[in-house]
Design a protein around this motif. Sequence first.
Motif, PDB file in Angstrom:
ATOM      1  N   ASN A   2       0.769  -1.617  -0.138  1.00  0.00           N
ATOM      2  CA  ASN A   2      -0.254   0.070   0.064  1.00  0.00           C
ATOM      3  C   ASN A   2       0.888   0.941   0.029  1.00  0.00           C
ATOM      4  OD1 ASN A   2      -2.546  -1.370   0.499  1.00  0.00           O
ATOM      5  ND2 ASN A   2      -3.073  -1.480   2.012  1.00  0.00           N
ATOM      6  N   THR A   3       0.545   2.107  -0.531  1.00  0.00           N
ATOM      7  CA  THR A   3       1.284   3.435  -0.961  1.00  0.00           C
ATOM      8  C   THR A   3       0.367   4.546   0.643  1.00  0.00           C
ATOM      9  OG1 THR A   3      -0.353   4.315  -2.749  1.00  0.00           O
ATOM     10  CG2 THR A   3       1.983   3.398  -3.680  1.00  0.00           C
ATOM     11  N   VAL A   4       0.297   5.717   0.865  1.00  0.00           N
ATOM     12  CA  VAL A   4      -0.725   6.812   1.182  1.00  0.00           C
ATOM     13  C   VAL A   4      -1.702   7.082   0.476  1.00  0.00           C
ATOM     14  CG1 VAL A   4      -0.058   9.104   2.541  1.00  0.00           C
ATOM     15  CG2 VAL A   4       2.231   7.476   2.629  1.00  0.00           C
ATOM     16  N   ARG A   5      -1.659   6.619  -0.523  1.00  0.00           N
ATOM     17  CA  ARG A   5      -2.763   7.432  -1.366  1.00  0.00           C
ATOM     18  C   ARG A   5      -3.746   6.455  -1.348  1.00  0.00           C
ATOM     19  NH1 ARG A   5       0.267   9.269  -6.521  1.00  0.00           N
ATOM     20  NH2 ARG A   5       2.028   8.357  -5.871  1.00  0.00           N
ATOM     21  N   PRO A   8      -7.240   4.887   3.350  1.00  0.00           N
ATOM     22  CA  PRO A   8      -8.742   5.333   3.150  1.00  0.00           C
ATOM     23  C   PRO A   8      -8.719   6.978   4.091  1.00  0.00           C
ATOM     24  CG  PRO A   8      -9.188   3.533   4.003  1.00  0.00           C
ATOM     25  CD  PRO A   8      -7.097   3.276   3.945  1.00  0.00           C
ATOM     26  N   LEU A   9      -9.379   7.830   4.309  1.00  0.00           N
ATOM     27  CA  LEU A   9      -8.898   9.271   5.124  1.00  0.00           C
ATOM     28  C   LEU A   9     -10.709   8.817   5.908  1.00  0.00           C
ATOM     29  CD1 LEU A   9      -7.926  11.887   2.757  1.00  0.00           C
ATOM     30  CD2 LEU A   9      -6.822  10.465   4.452  1.00  0.00           C
ATOM     31  N   GLY A  10     -11.063   7.636   6.063  1.00  0.00           N
ATOM     32  CA  GLY A  10     -12.453   7.836   6.682  1.00  0.00           C
ATOM     33  C   GLY A  10     -12.720   8.002   8.339  1.00  0.00           C
ATOM     34  N   LYS A  11     -13.595   7.789   9.366  1.00  0.00           N
ATOM     35  CA  LYS A  11     -13.321   7.521  10.482  1.00  0.00           C
ATOM     36  C   LYS A  11     -14.112   6.340  10.305  1.00  0.00           C
ATOM     37  CE  LYS A  11     -13.453  12.615  11.579  1.00  0.00           C
ATOM     38  NZ  LYS A  11     -14.371  14.034  12.318  1.00  0.00           N
ATOM     39  N   ILE A  16      -9.315   2.715  10.123  1.00  0.00           N
ATOM     40  CA  ILE A  16      -9.023   3.369  11.134  1.00  0.00           C
ATOM     41  C   ILE A  16      -8.161   2.081  11.375  1.00  0.00           C
ATOM     42  CG2 ILE A  16      -8.644   3.577  13.567  1.00  0.00           C
ATOM     43  CD1 ILE A  16     -11.562   5.667  13.304  1.00  0.00           C
ATOM     44  N   ARG A  17      -8.801   1.225  10.939  1.00  0.00           N
ATOM     45  CA  ARG A  17      -8.166  -0.054  10.549  1.00  0.00           C
ATOM     46  C   ARG A  17      -7.038  -0.360  10.112  1.00  0.00           C
ATOM     47  NH1 ARG A  17      -9.726  -6.237  12.249  1.00  0.00           N
ATOM     48  NH2 ARG A  17      -8.051  -7.492  12.184  1.00  0.00           N
ATOM     49  N   ARG A  18      -7.315   0.638   8.871  1.00  0.00           N
ATOM     50  CA  ARG A  18      -5.974   0.760   7.865  1.00  0.00           C
ATOM     51  C   ARG A  18      -4.941   1.091   7.574  1.00  0.00           C
ATOM     52  NH1 ARG A  18      -8.491   0.489   1.728  1.00  0.00           N
ATOM     53  NH2 ARG A  18      -5.642   0.064   1.930  1.00  0.00           N
ATOM     54  N   ARG A  19      -5.525   2.288   9.011  1.00  0.00           N
ATOM     55  CA  ARG A  19      -5.009   3.403   8.786  1.00  0.00           C
ATOM     56  C   ARG A  19      -2.862   2.495   9.880  1.00  0.00           C
ATOM     57  NH1 ARG A  19      -8.286   6.753   8.304  1.00  0.00           N
ATOM     58  NH2 ARG A  19      -8.590   7.301   9.963  1.00  0.00           N
ATOM     59  N   ILE A  20      -3.789   2.333  10.808  1.00  0.00           N
ATOM     60  CA  ILE A  20      -3.058   1.382  11.818  1.00  0.00           C
ATOM     61  C   ILE A  20      -2.543   0.829  11.777  1.00  0.00           C
ATOM     62  CG2 ILE A  20      -3.480   0.093  14.639  1.00  0.00           C
ATOM     63  CD1 ILE A  20      -5.797   2.141  14.990  1.00  0.00           C
ATOM     64  N   GLU A  21      -2.575  -0.750  11.272  1.00  0.00           N
ATOM     65  CA  GLU A  21      -1.816  -1.391  10.341  1.00  0.00           C
ATOM     66  C   GLU A  21      -0.324  -0.420   9.536  1.00  0.00           C
ATOM     67  OE1 GLU A  21      -5.109  -3.615   8.432  1.00  0.00           O
ATOM     68  OE2 GLU A  21      -5.455  -5.509   9.909  1.00  0.00           O
ATOM     69  N   ALA A  22      -1.026  -0.001   9.044  1.00  0.00           N
ATOM     70  CA  ALA A  22       0.109   0.576   7.157  1.00  0.00           C
ATOM     71  C   ALA A  22       1.127   1.329   8.949  1.00  0.00           C
ATOM     72  CB  ALA A  22      -0.323   1.411   7.021  1.00  0.00           C
ATOM     73  N   MET A  23       0.682   1.794   9.806  1.00  0.00           N
ATOM     74  CA  MET A  23       1.473   2.616  10.691  1.00  0.00           C
ATOM     75  C   MET A  23       2.272   1.450  11.366  1.00  0.00           C
ATOM     76  SD  MET A  23       2.939   5.298  12.046  1.00  0.00           S
ATOM     77  CE  MET A  23       2.296   6.450  11.754  1.00  0.00           C
ATOM     78  N   GLU A  24       2.230   0.438  12.065  1.00  0.00           N
ATOM     79  CA  GLU A  24       2.497  -0.479  12.761  1.00  0.00           C
ATOM     80  C   GLU A  24       3.833  -1.539  11.906  1.00  0.00           C
ATOM     81  OE1 GLU A  24       3.627  -4.215  14.388  1.00  0.00           O
ATOM     82  OE2 GLU A  24       2.075  -3.941  12.052  1.00  0.00           O
ATOM     83  N   MET A  25       2.964  -0.867  10.622  1.00  0.00           N
ATOM     84  CA  MET A  25       3.782  -1.768   9.285  1.00  0.00           C
ATOM     85  C   MET A  25       5.421  -0.855   9.277  1.00  0.00           C
ATOM     86  SD  MET A  25       5.286  -4.667   7.063  1.00  0.00           S
ATOM     87  CE  MET A  25       3.731  -4.743   6.295  1.00  0.00           C
ATOM     88  N   VAL A  26       4.665   0.635   9.363  1.00  0.00           N
ATOM     89  CA  VAL A  26       6.210   1.643  10.056  1.00  0.00           C
ATOM     90  C   VAL A  26       7.064   0.814   9.988  1.00  0.00           C
ATOM     91  CG1 VAL A  26       6.929   3.896   8.718  1.00  0.00           C
ATOM     92  CG2 VAL A  26       4.764   2.662   7.483  1.00  0.00           C
ATOM     93  N   LEU A  27       6.633   1.204  11.627  1.00  0.00           N
ATOM     94  CA  LEU A  27       7.286   1.542  12.770  1.00  0.00           C
ATOM     95  C   LEU A  27       7.729  -0.203  13.352  1.00  0.00           C
ATOM     96  CD1 LEU A  27       4.742   3.785  15.033  1.00  0.00           C
ATOM     97  CD2 LEU A  27       7.056   4.340  14.200  1.00  0.00           C
ATOM     98  N   GLU A  28       7.231  -1.201  12.454  1.00  0.00           N
ATOM     99  CA  GLU A  28       7.890  -1.984  13.278  1.00  0.00           C
ATOM    100  C   GLU A  28       8.550  -3.307  11.938  1.00  0.00           C
ATOM    101  OE1 GLU A  28       8.863  -2.169  16.143  1.00  0.00           O
ATOM    102  OE2 GLU A  28       7.411  -0.687  17.586  1.00  0.00           O
TER     103      GLU A  28
END
Length: 131
Positions: A2-5, A8-11, A16-28
Amino acid sequence: MNTVRDLPLGKDAASIRRRIEAMEMVLERSFTVPGINRPVGLDAIIGLVPVVGDIIAMGMGGWIVWEARNLGMPKWKLARMAGNVAFDTAVGAVPMVGDVFDFMFRSNTRNLRIVKKHLDKHHPHTKVIDQ
């Protein structure tokens, strides 16, 4: 990948799950260290920079907790997640020992596990089957 584009931007819970999974991937788990075949991420790398790196990593881990708050998770789960980030930051700030600790203790992965467990119970439609 996945890329940043693609994020999803939704609430809604699925976004939110997809954004958290992406951040965890980048951080860990951004890449694997050759020779030892161990995945590492930005958290361990920026943690090598004294003070500033730990503050940045804490902020990024805190963002995951903030996103979890947007899901309406109970305060005790948020406190546990914040405790994981605080513990990681406190021990990670110790020179040398903290760098090894950052490599081993994955607070963001632990927090993702807490979020997924909550989502799977309260928002089962967000569950994704890994292949």
